[in-house]
Design a protein around this motif. Structure first.
Motif, PDB file in Angstrom:
ATOM      1  N   LEU A 115      -9.327 -37.561 -21.480  1.00  0.00           N
ATOM      2  CA  LEU A 115      -8.328 -36.717 -21.282  1.00  0.00           C
ATOM      3  C   LEU A 115      -8.175 -35.787 -22.755  1.00  0.00           C
ATOM      4  N   SER A 116      -8.278 -37.174 -24.070  1.00  0.00           N
ATOM      5  CA  SER A 116      -8.388 -36.533 -24.741  1.00  0.00           C
ATOM      6  C   SER A 116      -8.902 -34.941 -25.206  1.00  0.00           C
ATOM      7  N   ALA A 117      -9.945 -35.070 -24.598  1.00  0.00           N
ATOM      8  CA  ALA A 117     -10.703 -33.684 -24.861  1.00  0.00           C
ATOM      9  C   ALA A 117     -10.516 -33.315 -23.535  1.00  0.00           C
ATOM     10  N   GLY A 118     -10.030 -33.538 -22.946  1.00  0.00           N
ATOM     11  CA  GLY A 118      -8.957 -31.894 -21.662  1.00  0.00           C
ATOM     12  C   GLY A 118     -10.530 -31.596 -20.424  1.00  0.00           C
ATOM     13  N   THR A 317       1.194 -31.683 -18.007  1.00  0.00           N
ATOM     14  CA  THR A 317      -0.299 -31.133 -18.271  1.00  0.00           C
ATOM     15  C   THR A 317       0.083 -29.219 -17.909  1.00  0.00           C
ATOM     16  N   GLY A 318       0.757 -29.285 -17.833  1.00  0.00           N
ATOM     17  CA  GLY A 318       0.716 -27.024 -17.433  1.00  0.00           C
ATOM     18  C   GLY A 318      -0.696 -26.597 -15.850  1.00  0.00           C
ATOM     19  N   LEU A 319      -1.353 -27.288 -15.649  1.00  0.00           N
ATOM     20  CA  LEU A 319      -2.108 -27.284 -14.589  1.00  0.00           C
ATOM     21  C   LEU A 319      -1.484 -26.658 -13.477  1.00  0.00           C
ATOM     22  N   VAL A 320      -0.316 -27.424 -13.101  1.00  0.00           N
ATOM     23  CA  VAL A 320       0.611 -27.280 -11.973  1.00  0.00           C
ATOM     24  C   VAL A 320       0.562 -25.659 -12.079  1.00  0.00           C
ATOM     25  N   ASP A 321       1.593 -26.245 -12.950  1.00  0.00           N
ATOM     26  CA  ASP A 321       2.080 -24.399 -13.423  1.00  0.00           C
ATOM     27  C   ASP A 321       2.106 -23.267 -13.112  1.00  0.00           C
ATOM     28  N   LYS A 351      -0.739 -20.298 -19.463  1.00  0.00           N
ATOM     29  CA  LYS A 351      -0.591 -20.941 -19.811  1.00  0.00           C
ATOM     30  C   LYS A 351      -2.016 -21.881 -19.635  1.00  0.00           C
ATOM     31  N   LEU A 352      -2.838 -20.512 -18.794  1.00  0.00           N
ATOM     32  CA  LEU A 352      -4.307 -21.947 -18.923  1.00  0.00           C
ATOM     33  C   LEU A 352      -5.312 -21.030 -20.488  1.00  0.00           C
ATOM     34  N   GLN A 353      -4.210 -20.220 -21.246  1.00  0.00           N
ATOM     35  CA  GLN A 353      -4.955 -20.053 -22.932  1.00  0.00           C
ATOM     36  C   GLN A 353      -4.272 -21.409 -23.110  1.00  0.00           C
ATOM     37  N   ASP A 354      -3.555 -21.774 -23.101  1.00  0.00           N
ATOM     38  CA  ASP A 354      -2.048 -22.905 -23.760  1.00  0.00           C
ATOM     39  C   ASP A 354      -3.152 -24.026 -23.734  1.00  0.00           C
ATOM     40  N   ILE A 355      -3.376 -24.388 -22.913  1.00  0.00           N
ATOM     41  CA  ILE A 355      -4.169 -25.687 -21.998  1.00  0.00           C
ATOM     42  C   ILE A 355      -5.185 -25.611 -23.510  1.00  0.00           C
ATOM     43  N   THR A 356      -6.439 -24.800 -22.779  1.00  0.00           N
ATOM     44  CA  THR A 356      -7.322 -24.536 -22.251  1.00  0.00           C
ATOM     45  C   THR A 356      -7.338 -25.087 -24.798  1.00  0.00           C
ATOM     46  N   HIS A 357      -6.295 -24.234 -25.772  1.00  0.00           N
ATOM     47  CA  HIS A 357      -6.091 -24.526 -27.052  1.00  0.00           C
ATOM     48  C   HIS A 357      -5.792 -26.162 -27.513  1.00  0.00           C
ATOM     49  N   SER A 358      -4.591 -26.275 -26.248  1.00  0.00           N
ATOM     50  CA  SER A 358      -3.787 -27.964 -26.748  1.00  0.00           C
ATOM     51  C   SER A 358      -5.320 -28.518 -26.435  1.00  0.00           C
ATOM     52  N   SER A 359      -6.104 -28.795 -26.172  1.00  0.00           N
ATOM     53  CA  SER A 359      -7.738 -29.391 -25.808  1.00  0.00           C
ATOM     54  C   SER A 359      -8.554 -29.425 -26.686  1.00  0.00           C
ATOM     55  N   GLY A 360      -7.866 -28.224 -27.575  1.00  0.00           N
ATOM     56  CA  GLY A 360      -9.431 -28.193 -28.611  1.00  0.00           C
ATOM     57  C   GLY A 360     -10.637 -27.024 -27.356  1.00  0.00           C
TER      58      GLY A 360
END
Length: 361
Positions: A115-118, A317-321, A351-360
């Motif tokens: 989860l820490s690594a996404g 999580t941003g994923l459902v959005d 939204k997907l880019q934000d998720i990717t950025h936040s998880s590294g």
């Protein structure tokens, strides 16, 4: 026997070691921990040394493993999951199907690392193991950290069955490849069915069964005994409802079961409603003489159902959005509203880019 973090040894008449941990059979009163109960199992990450005669084989090996797991646990508690992952991963094959507090540490530790690594694919297998341990009454080995899974039902908010297209195959592959049986296996299969949009068929020769024909998942004894299966079953009923009447009934069943659902489950509920509305709008028979605008209107209304997901602010999580935005864009594109569809597609990508950025990742 010397535990980590204590100076006073525990004196036992005998101990037995296996993959569960170190089992104490009797302990002399007066030690720092007092008289331990007969049969108490101490996880290996808590054991620093054992002296004297003991039962079981490979005690030295388990002590070495325990040192690795202790180091990994401390690193996770300090927020350094990346360094802990390697220590846990090399012991996963040994503890993957095991029970007890030591196996619970390995599973939850790997889940927290993933989860820490996404990394959704890496999260599925240890999560399902955690679900099994939870069903056996084994407590979290990280009591000082925020829960990794929903304490009320064992679901994992990050593994929503409503995933954007770029993550859906990853989710399905992770659940299908996970070595889970019993409740955990049923949970994995339910998530896959919802993610694929597969509707449960009525058994041959049994009219009126199946969620689309009015059978509520809440009436299934197996699902009644499993909070995770019950929640997923009710969502499955919503997403797979055959018509508006069945949808309303399924939503009512969910709302009666969860008067105050956690935020992520509320987001899943809205996404399930949108999924059903979209399918109904797309598959509605064309009525002779009906204007093309009627179908476009139905598709647009279904898109609005999806837009209620990001508007609610419930999905952390941003994923459902992202899923809802993608689906709404697709519906509007089918309705002929290319301009609005393009705007939503941009929002989904952001939204997907934000998720990717936040998880590294």
């Amino acid at each position: 026997m010397i535990l980590r973090g204590t100076a006073q040894p525990i004196v036992a008449d005998s101990v037995f070691g296996d993959s569960h941990g170190l089992e104490i059979h009797t302990v002399a009163a007066g030690s720092a921990r007092g008289a331990a109960e007969k049969g108490e199992v101490i996880p290996w990450d808590m054991v620093r040394a054992v002296e004297g005669q003991s039962g079981g084989t490979g005690l030295a090996e388990f002590l070495e493993i325990g040192e690795d797991l202790w180091r990994a646990r401390i690193r996770i508690e300090r927020g350094d999951a990346a360094l802990a992952q390697a220590e846990l991963a090399k012991h996963w094959s040994r503890f993957r199907d095991a029970d007890g507090p030591t196996a619970a540490l390995v599973a939850e530790g790997l889940l927290r690392c993933a989860l820490s690594a996404g990394d959704l694919r890496a999260a599925a297998d240890p999560w399902l193991a955690c679900l099994r341990h939870r069903g056996m009454g084994i407590a979290s080995r990280f009591p000082t950290l925020p829960p990794a899974i929903d304490a009320s039902n064992g679901l994992l908010p990050e593994l929503s069955p409503f995933m954007p297209a770029s993550r859906r195959a990853e989710l399905i592959g992770a659940c299908e490849s996970a070595k889970a049986s019993g409740e955990s296996g049923e949970v994995a299969r339910s998530i896959v069915r919802i993610a694929k949009g597969v509707r449960i068929s009525a058994p041959s020769g049994v009219p009126g069964s199946g969620p689309e024909l009015g059978l509520e998942s809440g009436n299934d004894p197996a699902k009644e005994s499993s909070p995770a299966l019950r929640a997923l079953g009710l969502l499955e009923d919503i997403a797979s409802a055959a018509d508006v009447r069945s949808l309303d009934k399924a939503v009512g069943s969910f709302d009666r079961a969860f008067e105050e659902p956690p935020s992520y489950l509320s987001a899943w509920r809205i996404a399930a409603i949108g999924t059903c509305r979209a399918r109904i709008a797309r598959t509605a028979p064309v009525v002779a003489g009906a204007a093309a605008s009627d179908r476009a209107g139905a598709l647009g209304r279904a898109a609005l159902e999806f837009l209620a997901v990001p508007a609610s602010g419930l999905d952390r999580t941003g994923l459902v959005d992202a899923y809802a935005l993608e689906e709404a864009a697709s519906l509007l594109r089918e309705s002929g509203d290319e301009s609005s569809a393009a705007q939503l597609a941009v929002l989904a990508e952001q939204k997907l880019q934000d998720i990717t950025h936040s998880s590294g990742r």
